[in-house]
Design an enzyme around this catalytic site. Structure first.
Site, PDB file in Angstrom:
ATOM      1  N   GLY A  45     -56.005  92.089  44.358  1.00 57.27           N
ATOM      2  CA  GLY A  45     -55.979  90.828  43.619  1.00 57.27           C
ATOM      3  C   GLY A  45     -56.323  89.658  44.520  1.00 57.27           C
ATOM      4  O   GLY A  45     -56.814  89.840  45.627  1.00 57.27           O
ATOM      5  N   ASN A  46     -56.078  88.464  44.033  1.00 54.79           N
ATOM      6  CA  ASN A  46     -56.277  87.281  44.867  1.00 54.79           C
ATOM      7  C   ASN A  46     -55.224  86.234  44.520  1.00 54.79           C
ATOM      8  O   ASN A  46     -54.421  86.431  43.612  1.00 54.79           O
ATOM      9  CB  ASN A  46     -57.707  86.740  44.708  1.00 54.79           C
ATOM     10  CG  ASN A  46     -58.003  86.353  43.278  1.00 54.79           C
ATOM     11  OD1 ASN A  46     -57.354  85.490  42.716  1.00 54.79           O
ATOM     12  ND2 ASN A  46     -58.997  87.028  42.679  1.00 54.79           N
ATOM     13  N   ARG A  47     -55.253  85.138  45.239  1.00 55.22           N
ATOM     14  CA  ARG A  47     -54.159  84.168  45.130  1.00 55.22           C
ATOM     15  C   ARG A  47     -54.336  83.135  44.019  1.00 55.22           C
ATOM     16  O   ARG A  47     -53.563  82.199  43.931  1.00 55.22           O
ATOM     17  CB  ARG A  47     -54.020  83.414  46.460  1.00 55.22           C
ATOM     18  CG  ARG A  47     -53.555  84.260  47.598  1.00 55.22           C
ATOM     19  CD  ARG A  47     -53.407  83.381  48.834  1.00 55.22           C
ATOM     20  NE  ARG A  47     -53.291  84.180  50.029  1.00 55.22           N
ATOM     21  CZ  ARG A  47     -52.147  84.709  50.461  1.00 55.22           C
ATOM     22  NH1 ARG A  47     -51.043  84.521  49.771  1.00 55.22           N
ATOM     23  NH2 ARG A  47     -52.133  85.411  51.569  1.00 55.22           N
TER      24      ARG A  47
END
Ligand SMILES: Cc1cc2nc3c(=O)[nH]c(=O)nc-3n(C[C@H](O)[C@H](O)[C@H](O)COP(=O)(O)O)c2cc1C
Length: 418
Positions: free
Chosen positions: A206-208
């Protein structure tokens, strides 16, 4: 300011309670005049309690005050919401069968109609002629929003959001001729949040991205009068009211949703953080940790460049759309850039804008603690039309307002479509 709020007999009458609240909380004195039919949808008690003023729909109540004359004379503004097909027809033909229509004939200040009805009724030649007649006489008639109607159907005919009607009313009172909001009648698709690329049933890459900027854009576009479709990847903030939400998880799902949405979008804003790569293989079962086996190796493959595909699709649909803003669909990309010894952030972003072929590129200067998850943002908006880069900084709400206002400008002043 004294406002007369006429409520028509449509299912959207319940939303007008929120509009009334917006007026009273802004300090205005509102007299609500519901039509007889509208009280079958929302009762007079609601209007009396929320407005703090007596409510009637008959010219024969309090005859000593001759209410329609008094209200019409005193009103600084008359707003009709929902303006049903029947009310538009009555107003266009000058009928005076009840308190509201009498008041409309007496009023000399600005009058704003916020229509709501089924698409067929809105598009009927009779309604078109009535709207045209009212506009010719100087009344303001908002374009209805597009979206879900009373039943399962959808199309143009939805009551604009209360905030949209409120803003248009205030613009009208200030004498602005462009009371139609900058994105009125437009469909805007916005991607927000961060994609998640599954590795196995429990893990993902995922990412932030929190989705805060995308959601702020959706709210700003909605408030600018647009019908908003939010392609929502993983987000840490709730989706706003009054927008259609299409949940997605992976980059491939987002691609599919974006390409499908492109068919009826006037504007596409790709603000989601989309994974550039995904695991080549997704295990059906949880990848096990075994003491005796080697460390697992995850092979990644490239995800498609959705922004580029959207531009290609747009250009192939209309080959002559290579003008500055295209002539039928405005595509906005987001780029998170860092500078290095070969070039600064803007130089990289300009090159990206040309490469991608989108109309606007919103550039974030990313650093270790910037942007992700925060409530503030600082961007530069680059335009393919070659106009000056525009800086916007502040809360994500403020930045969204600047981006949406720039989109409105491009659509209404730069694009040949306007
Ligand atoms: C459930 C229901 C929903 C309705 N919604 C609308 C509507 O959204 N717009 C409209 O023009 N008429 C709508 N109508 C029809 C109007 O109620 C009807 O035309 C009525 O005469 C309008 O009254 P008015 O002049 O007081 O607004 C609806 C009727 C029903 C029963």
């Amino acid at each position: 300011m004294r406002i007369v709020l006429g409520v028509g007999g449509g299912i959207a009458a319940y939303k007008v309670a929120s509009l009334l609240r917006l007026f009273t909380e802004a300090g205005h004195n509102v007299t609500v005049i519901p039509t007889e039919v509208s009280t079958r949808f929302v009762g007079t008690a609601t209007w009396e309690a929320l407005s703090g003023n007596p409510v009637s729909n008959s010219v024969f109540d309090d005859v000593h005050q001759v209410n329609h004359v008094r209200l019409g004379h005193e009103a600084d503004l008359v707003v009709i919401a929902p303006a049903t097909a029947d009310l538009l027809a009555k107003a266009a033909t000058g009928q005076a069968g009840d308190l509201l229509t009498n008041t409309l004939l007496m009023a000399r200040g600005p009058v704003l109609f916020a229509p709501a009805m089924h698409t067929e009724m809105w598009q009927h030649a009779a309604t078109r002629a009535n709207v045209e007649m009212l506009r010719t006489r100087g009344a303001a008639v908002l374009e209805p929003a597009t979206g879900r109607l009373t039943g399962a159907d959808s199309g143009p005919g939805r009551l604009p959001e209360p905030q949209v009607i409120f803003d248009a009313a205030m613009a009208l009172v200030q004498g602005q001729t462009d009371y139609q909001l900058p994105l009125a009648g437009r469909t805007v698709t916005i991607s927000a949040g961060g994609t998640r690329e599954p590795l196995d049933p429990v893990r993902f890459l995922g990412n932030r991205s929190s989705g805060k900027q995308g959601v702020a854009l959706a709210v700003a576009a909605r408030n600018a009068g647009a019908t908003v479709r939010l392609l929502a990847a993983h987000m840490e903030v709730p989706v706003p009211a009054g927008v259609d939400v299409v949940p997605v998880e992976t980059a491939l799902q987002l691609r599919e949703a974006a390409l499908a949405a492109a068919a009826d979008s006037d504007v596409i804003i790709m603000s989601a953080a989309v994974a550039d790569f995904r695991p080549a293989e997704v295990s059906d079962t949880k990848i096990k940790k075994r003491d005796d086996s080697a460390d697992p190796v995850i092979t990644l493959v490239r995800n498609p460049d959705i922004l580029h595909e959207l531009v290609e699709l747009r250009n192939s649909a209309l080959p002559n759309a290579a003008g500055p803003a295209g002539d039928h669909q405005l595509i906005v990309g987001f780029a998170a850039e860092t500078g290095d010894s070969h070039g600064d952030v803007l130089a990289y972003a300009q090159a990206k804008l040309q490469r991608k072929g989108c109309d606007l590129l919103v550039v974030n200067h990313v650093g270790s603690d910037k942007v992700f998850g925060q409530d503030t943002n600082s961007v530069v908006i680059l335009a393919r039309s070659g106009s000056e880069p525009q800086e916007a900084a502040g809360t994500k709400t403020e930045v969204a307002a600047a981006i949406i206002s720039r989109i409105g400008f491009e659509l209404n002043h730069v694009s040949p479509r306007a």
